[in-house]
Design a protein around this motif. Structure first.
Motif, PDB file in Angstrom:
ATOM      1  N   VAL A 108     -11.994  -2.197   7.859  1.00 15.14           N
ATOM      2  CA  VAL A 108     -10.972  -1.249   7.457  1.00 15.14           C
ATOM      3  C   VAL A 108     -10.635  -1.398   5.972  1.00 15.14           C
ATOM      4  O   VAL A 108     -10.413  -0.428   5.264  1.00 15.14           O
ATOM      5  CB  VAL A 108      -9.727  -1.409   8.349  1.00 15.14           C
ATOM      6  CG1 VAL A 108      -9.086  -2.761   8.160  1.00 15.14           C
ATOM      7  CG2 VAL A 108      -8.729  -0.319   8.079  1.00 15.14           C
ATOM      8  N   CYS A 109     -10.632  -2.607   5.458  1.00 13.81           N
ATOM      9  CA  CYS A 109     -10.286  -2.829   4.052  1.00 13.81           C
ATOM     10  C   CYS A 109     -11.466  -2.503   3.145  1.00 13.81           C
ATOM     11  O   CYS A 109     -11.295  -1.980   2.043  1.00 13.81           O
ATOM     12  CB  CYS A 109      -9.883  -4.282   3.835  1.00 13.81           C
ATOM     13  SG  CYS A 109      -8.793  -4.960   5.093  1.00 13.81           S
ATOM     14  N   LYS A 159      -0.396  -9.475  -5.242  1.00 10.77           N
ATOM     15  CA  LYS A 159      -1.730  -9.265  -4.658  1.00 10.77           C
ATOM     16  C   LYS A 159      -1.656  -9.217  -3.135  1.00 10.77           C
ATOM     17  O   LYS A 159      -2.626  -9.505  -2.445  1.00 10.77           O
ATOM     18  CB  LYS A 159      -2.674 -10.387  -5.104  1.00 10.77           C
ATOM     19  CG  LYS A 159      -2.770 -10.573  -6.610  1.00 10.77           C
ATOM     20  CD  LYS A 159      -3.401  -9.371  -7.294  1.00 10.77           C
ATOM     21  CE  LYS A 159      -3.500  -9.634  -8.798  1.00 10.77           C
ATOM     22  NZ  LYS A 159      -3.927  -8.427  -9.534  1.00 10.77           N
ATOM     23  N   HIS A 217       0.861  -1.179   0.000  1.00 12.60           N
ATOM     24  CA  HIS A 217       0.000   0.000   0.000  1.00 12.60           C
ATOM     25  C   HIS A 217       0.899   1.231   0.000  1.00 12.60           C
ATOM     26  O   HIS A 217       1.914   1.269   0.691  1.00 12.60           O
ATOM     27  CB  HIS A 217      -0.928  -0.009   1.220  1.00 12.60           C
ATOM     28  CG  HIS A 217      -2.161  -0.820   1.007  1.00 12.60           C
ATOM     29  ND1 HIS A 217      -2.381  -2.019   1.626  1.00 12.60           N
ATOM     30  CD2 HIS A 217      -3.251  -0.614   0.217  1.00 12.60           C
ATOM     31  CE1 HIS A 217      -3.541  -2.516   1.235  1.00 12.60           C
ATOM     32  NE2 HIS A 217      -4.092  -1.685   0.376  1.00 12.60           N
ATOM     33  N   LYS A 218       0.492   2.257  -0.751  1.00 16.79           N
ATOM     34  CA  LYS A 218       1.409   3.358  -1.015  1.00 16.79           C
ATOM     35  C   LYS A 218       1.440   4.385   0.117  1.00 16.79           C
ATOM     36  O   LYS A 218       1.042   5.531  -0.035  1.00 16.79           O
ATOM     37  CB  LYS A 218       1.042   3.999  -2.349  1.00 16.79           C
ATOM     38  CG  LYS A 218       1.191   3.016  -3.523  1.00 16.79           C
ATOM     39  CD  LYS A 218       1.534   3.696  -4.812  1.00 16.79           C
ATOM     40  CE  LYS A 218       2.017   2.739  -5.905  1.00 16.79           C
ATOM     41  NZ  LYS A 218       1.515   1.368  -5.873  1.00 16.79           N
ATOM     42  N   CYS A 258     -12.251   0.822   1.212  1.00 25.71           N
ATOM     43  CA  CYS A 258     -11.711   1.092  -0.116  1.00 25.71           C
ATOM     44  C   CYS A 258     -11.948  -0.049  -1.109  1.00 25.71           C
ATOM     45  O   CYS A 258     -11.950   0.174  -2.302  1.00 25.71           O
ATOM     46  CB  CYS A 258     -10.228   1.384  -0.026  1.00 25.71           C
ATOM     47  SG  CYS A 258      -9.819   2.786   1.023  1.00 25.71           S
ATOM     48  N   HIS A 259     -12.105  -1.255  -0.592  1.00 24.28           N
ATOM     49  CA  HIS A 259     -12.288  -2.411  -1.483  1.00 24.28           C
ATOM     50  C   HIS A 259     -13.678  -3.005  -1.256  1.00 24.28           C
ATOM     51  O   HIS A 259     -13.817  -4.182  -0.931  1.00 24.28           O
ATOM     52  CB  HIS A 259     -11.225  -3.480  -1.223  1.00 24.28           C
ATOM     53  CG  HIS A 259      -9.820  -3.003  -1.408  1.00 24.28           C
ATOM     54  ND1 HIS A 259      -9.277  -2.733  -2.650  1.00 24.28           N
ATOM     55  CD2 HIS A 259      -8.828  -2.746  -0.524  1.00 24.28           C
ATOM     56  CE1 HIS A 259      -8.020  -2.328  -2.508  1.00 24.28           C
ATOM     57  NE2 HIS A 259      -7.734  -2.325  -1.222  1.00 24.28           N
TER      58      HIS A 259
HETATM   59  C1  HEC Z   1      -7.616   4.046   2.013  1.00 24.80           C
HETATM   60  C2  HEC Z   1      -7.983   3.076   1.009  1.00 24.80           C
HETATM   61  C3  HEC Z   1      -7.514   1.645   1.183  1.00 24.80           C
HETATM   62  C4  HEC Z   1      -7.659   0.845   2.282  1.00 24.80           C
HETATM   63  C5  HEC Z   1      -8.272   1.194   3.629  1.00 24.80           C
HETATM   64  C6  HEC Z   1      -7.159  -0.443   1.905  1.00 24.80           C
HETATM   65  N1  HEC Z   1      -6.683  -0.406   0.625  1.00 24.80           N
HETATM   66 FE1  HEC Z   1      -5.907  -1.972  -0.422  1.00 24.80          FE
HETATM   67  N2  HEC Z   1      -5.451  -0.710  -1.951  1.00 24.80           N
HETATM   68  C7  HEC Z   1      -5.806   0.610  -2.033  1.00 24.80           C
HETATM   69  C8  HEC Z   1      -5.306   1.144  -3.277  1.00 24.80           C
HETATM   70  C9  HEC Z   1      -5.494   2.578  -3.750  1.00 24.80           C
HETATM   71  C10 HEC Z   1      -4.642   0.088  -3.935  1.00 24.80           C
HETATM   72  C11 HEC Z   1      -3.962   0.063  -5.301  1.00 24.80           C
HETATM   73  C12 HEC Z   1      -2.953   1.080  -5.525  1.00 24.80           C
HETATM   74  C13 HEC Z   1      -1.685   0.802  -4.819  1.00 24.80           C
HETATM   75  O1  HEC Z   1      -0.862   0.006  -5.349  1.00 24.80           O
HETATM   76  O2  HEC Z   1      -1.486   1.360  -3.742  1.00 24.80           O
HETATM   77  C14 HEC Z   1      -4.749  -1.073  -3.069  1.00 24.80           C
HETATM   78  C15 HEC Z   1      -4.241  -2.315  -3.368  1.00 24.80           C
HETATM   79  C16 HEC Z   1      -4.547  -3.495  -2.692  1.00 24.80           C
HETATM   80  C17 HEC Z   1      -4.223  -4.829  -3.120  1.00 24.80           C
HETATM   81  C18 HEC Z   1      -3.493  -5.211  -4.399  1.00 24.80           C
HETATM   82  C19 HEC Z   1      -4.456  -5.085  -5.513  1.00 24.80           C
HETATM   83  C20 HEC Z   1      -3.885  -5.131  -6.865  1.00 24.80           C
HETATM   84  O3  HEC Z   1      -4.719  -5.177  -7.777  1.00 24.80           O
HETATM   85  O4  HEC Z   1      -2.676  -5.085  -7.034  1.00 24.80           O
HETATM   86  C21 HEC Z   1      -4.698  -5.692  -2.179  1.00 24.80           C
HETATM   87  C22 HEC Z   1      -4.633  -7.197  -2.173  1.00 24.80           C
HETATM   88  C23 HEC Z   1      -5.292  -4.870  -1.130  1.00 24.80           C
HETATM   89  N3  HEC Z   1      -5.194  -3.532  -1.473  1.00 24.80           N
HETATM   90  C24 HEC Z   1      -5.857  -5.374   0.011  1.00 24.80           C
HETATM   91  C25 HEC Z   1      -6.259  -4.585   1.078  1.00 24.80           C
HETATM   92  C26 HEC Z   1      -6.553  -5.090   2.384  1.00 24.80           C
HETATM   93  C27 HEC Z   1      -6.509  -6.550   2.776  1.00 24.80           C
HETATM   94  C28 HEC Z   1      -6.918  -4.016   3.147  1.00 24.80           C
HETATM   95  C29 HEC Z   1      -7.269  -4.003   4.634  1.00 24.80           C
HETATM   96  C30 HEC Z   1      -6.212  -4.455   5.525  1.00 24.80           C
HETATM   97  C31 HEC Z   1      -6.835  -2.832   2.330  1.00 24.80           C
HETATM   98  N4  HEC Z   1      -6.420  -3.219   1.087  1.00 24.80           N
HETATM   99  C32 HEC Z   1      -7.150  -1.532   2.736  1.00 24.80           C
HETATM  100  C33 HEC Z   1      -6.520   1.322  -1.104  1.00 24.80           C
HETATM  101  C34 HEC Z   1      -6.885   0.858   0.149  1.00 24.80           C
END
Ligand code: HEC
Ligand code: HEC
Ligand code: HEC
Ligand code: HEC
Ligand code: HEC
Ligand code: HEC
Ligand code: HEC
Ligand code: HEC
Ligand code: HEC
Ligand code: HEC
Length: 341
Positions: A246-247, A283, A213-214, A250-251
């Motif tokens: 929490v996830c 992923k 995550h960025k 955004c997802h």
């Molecule tokens: C604030 C928003 C936000 C939250 C909260 C968040 N994510 Fe994400 N997530 C993103 C974004 C934006 C990306 C894709 C861009 C990047 O590479 O950062 C991403 C990418 C991902 C990916 C990779 C997807 C890909 O197509 O490459 C996964 C798996 C993922 N998130 C899982 C999770 C999980 C599990 C949680 C909870 C623990 C979570 N995210 C919480 C915004 C969020």
């Protein structure tokens, strides 16, 4: 707290007895002049408005604190309707300053936090801040338990760069040695990922993994997922109920409900399969390959709630190596109980 409660119960009992006595004797004055006074709560001499001198007075001798303080919301309490006629400015934390000033800066005549521990300082802040949902759980969090207090993250007097500058939310460009991360919001001592990482050093390497995550890049903050102020959830994750919330913020599409749920999503949550910070898997899987992940649960040799893979899934056949080529809707499906579509 307990002693106050005890006192109140005691007072109530005494009062009841006295009321009874009064009813019997008919002499109201005994109640007022009698034993009741002996039980009165020892009151600190209440500060009269005259004991306050105002922040401008402090400025003369504490220029440094005054300068930065002016940019904080605390300096503007007078403009908040509900704070009219209440202690304001420096004296809202340090208490009335008149005696201190008249004693030419007598340290014993002012509330000083020097030598106080983080819990004591935090209690001062919570005196006003406990009311808010995000803060009244502070005493339940890992930070409180481990003696991390408000002023480990917030500077009580603000920072030299000013505060509450809208639009410059915590992150300022890429994190580097040249850009240490300076916060201009919420009186924070540092910009968010750097602030957190100054103690949680291990997270830096997690967010430096190939896929992550960025957070270091500044498009996301630690506090998007965590509540720095603590709460009921494990790992201080945000927005209560279910480990997934929490996830899902955004997802959302991964949440379901689905006609056919992949059980671990509901029982263990997203972290059964994903490492939220960073991973060597694109992923963000907990294992470097999908296959390894699946076999962790779907293995006929281990005793799991999950069924083993059917025998035709020969691992000698490349066709079956990438599980999610066929089991596409791995988070759940409305159409197929084997997650094919
Ligand atoms: C604030 C928003 C936000 C939250 C909260 C968040 N994510 Fe994400 N997530 C993103 C974004 C934006 C990306 C894709 C861009 C990047 O590479 O950062 C991403 C990418 C991902 C990916 C990779 C997807 C890909 O197509 O490459 C996964 C798996 C993922 N998130 C899982 C999770 C999980 C599990 C949680 C909870 C623990 C979570 N995210 C919480 C915004 C969020
Ligand atoms: C929000 C509460 C709060 C307010 C308002 C506040 N202070 Fe403080 N002050 C503290 C705390 C807490 C400390 C202890 C130092 C620390 O934890 O960083 C402190 C420390 C100090 C010190 C000791 C030296 C130092 O900087 O550590 C002085 C002097 C001081 N404050 C003066 C002031 C003056 C003058 C004002 C108004 C311009 C003011 N304070 C407003 C909470 C506050
Ligand atoms: C006449 C000058 C003067 C004024 C006005 C003044 N102070 Fe002080 N203050 C001092 C001096 C001198 C000290 C002692 C510094 C030392 O011994 O390190 C001190 C110490 C303090 C300390 C304790 C710092 C510590 O190390 O524990 C606090 C807190 C403080 N002042 C807050 C205030 C506040 C709030 C006001 C305004 C209500 C105020 N002062 C007004 C001179 C002043
Ligand atoms: C006398 C009551 C009072 C005390 C004591 C107090 N605060 Fe506050 N604080 C407030 C109020 C009220 C606001 C909100 C002002 C507003 O919304 O305009 C505030 C705002 C804040 C903010 C938000 C600033 C922003 O830019 O949004 C932070 C952070 C904060 N306080 C931290 C602290 C810390 C840390 C302490 C203890 C060292 C503390 N406060 C002690 C009343 C208090
Ligand atoms: C581990 C670091 C950390 C600690 C400890 C901490 N805070 Fe914060 N606080 C933050 C961060 C980060 C933000 C900004 C969150 C955001 O941008 O959404 C914040 C925001 C705030 C705000 C403004 C937004 C809000 O939620 O109302 C207040 C007020 C505040 N904190 C008060 C406190 C008080 C009072 C304490 C002690 C009881 C405390 N904080 C302890 C990191 C911390
Ligand atoms: C002054 C040091 C310090 C700072 C700054 C700090 N933390 Fe912590 N944090 C700790 C300590 C100590 C613990 C408890 C021990 C542990 O789990 O590492 C903790 C615990 C946690 C936990 C719970 C871990 C668990 O196992 O339950 C989370 C989540 C967390 N911190 C997030 C943050 C975030 C987000 C920030 C920035 C807003 C932050 N921390 C800033 C010291 C700090
Ligand atoms: C995408 C959401 C997300 C972001 C962003 C995020 N975390 Fe986490 N973090 C989590 C989740 C979910 C867990 C719980 C992992 C688990 O239960 O296995 C966690 C666990 C932790 C823990 C507990 C230690 C551990 O490994 O279990 C700490 C400490 C922590 N995070 C600190 C941070 C810090 C510091 C930042 C910012 C630099 C940050 N996190 C950013 C979601 C996130
Ligand atoms: C049973 C294991 C498992 C659980 C639990 C799980 N995932 Fe996944 N997730 C995967 C796998 C495997 C992939 C990779 C799919 C692929 O190879 O295309 C993936 C991919 C993703 C992706 C990126 C690809 C896409 O479809 O956009 C996101 C985002 C994601 N998951 C979010 C989540 C969230 C949010 C949760 C919790 C609600 C969650 N996952 C729970 C196994 C899981
Ligand atoms: C954390 C453990 C876990 C992981 C990892 C996991 N699963 Fe599952 N899976 C389960 C459980 C538990 C069930 C539900 C079994 C049931 O309901 O009888 C299930 C059900 C299934 C089903 C439906 C089987 C049925 O009989 O309903 C398929 C297909 C499946 N998983 C494929 C996969 C694939 C492919 C992966 C890897 C991407 C994977 N699973 C990863 C635990 C897991
Ligand atoms: C070429 C497509 C394909 C690939 C690749 C594939 N599967 Fe399957 N999978 C199937 C089919 C077809 C079924 C059987 C459906 C049925 O019996 O209804 C199945 C069924 C399953 C079941 C359900 C078993 C049961 O008893 O309910 C599990 C678990 C499973 N696969 C796991 C995996 C895992 C783990 C991988 C990767 C190692 C994988 N699959 C790769 C096609 C595939």
């Amino acid at each position: 707290m307990a002693s106050i409660k005890f006192f109140k119960i005691g007072l109530l009992a005494v009062f009841s007895v006295l009321v009874l006595a009064w009813a019997v004797s008919g002499t109201y004055s005994t109640v007022l002049n009698g034993t009741l006074g002996a039980y009165a709560e020892p009151q600190p001499t209440p500060a009269s408005p005259d004991d306050y001198v105002g922040s401008e007075t402090c400025k003369a001798c504490h220029e440094d604190q005054f300068k930065t303080f002016g940019t904080t919301k605390h300096a503007k309490l007078a403009e908040v309707a509900s704070w009219k006629d209440k202690a304001q400015g420096c004296e809202s934390c340090h208490g009335p300053g008149k005696a201190h000033v008249e004693g030419s800066g007598d340290k014993t005549k002012i509330i000083s936090f020097t030598g106080k521990n983080s819990k004591e300082i935090s209690e001062t802040c919570l005196g006003c801040h406990a009311g808010k949902e995000s803060h009244n759980n502070f005493r339940r969090g890992e930070h409180w338990r481990n003696d991390v207090g408000c002023t480990d993250c917030h500077s009580p007097h603000g920072t030299a760069l000013g505060n509450s500058i809208d639009g410059s939310i915590t992150n300022i460009g890429p994190t580097s040695r040249q850009n240490p991360g300076i916060a201009t919001v919420k009186m924070l001592k540092g910009s968010e990922p750097q602030l957190c990482m100054s103690c949680h050093t291990e997270t830096r390497s997690q967010f430096s993994k190939p896929f992550h995550h960025k957070v270091l890049e500044g498009t996301m903050k630690c506090s998007d997922c965590h509540n720095p102020h603590g709460g009921f959830e494990s790992k201080q994750s945000k927005l209560a109920v279910g480990a997934d919330v929490v996830c899902i913020k955004c997802h959302g599409d991964k949440q379901g409900p689905f006609a056919f749920e992949h059980a671990p999503l509901k029982t263990e949550g997203c972290t059964a399969c994903h490492t939220p910070h960073g991973s060597s898997n694109p992923k963000l899987l907990t294992r470097s390959s999908v296959r390894q992940l699946c076999f962790e649960c779907h293995s006929s040799i281990t005793e799991q709630a999950a069924p083993g893979v059917p025998s035709f899934h020969s691992q000698a056949n490349v066709r079956f190596l990438n599980c999610t080529v066929c089991h596409v809707t791995i988070h759940g499906s409305n159409a197929n109980n084997r997650f094919f579509r």
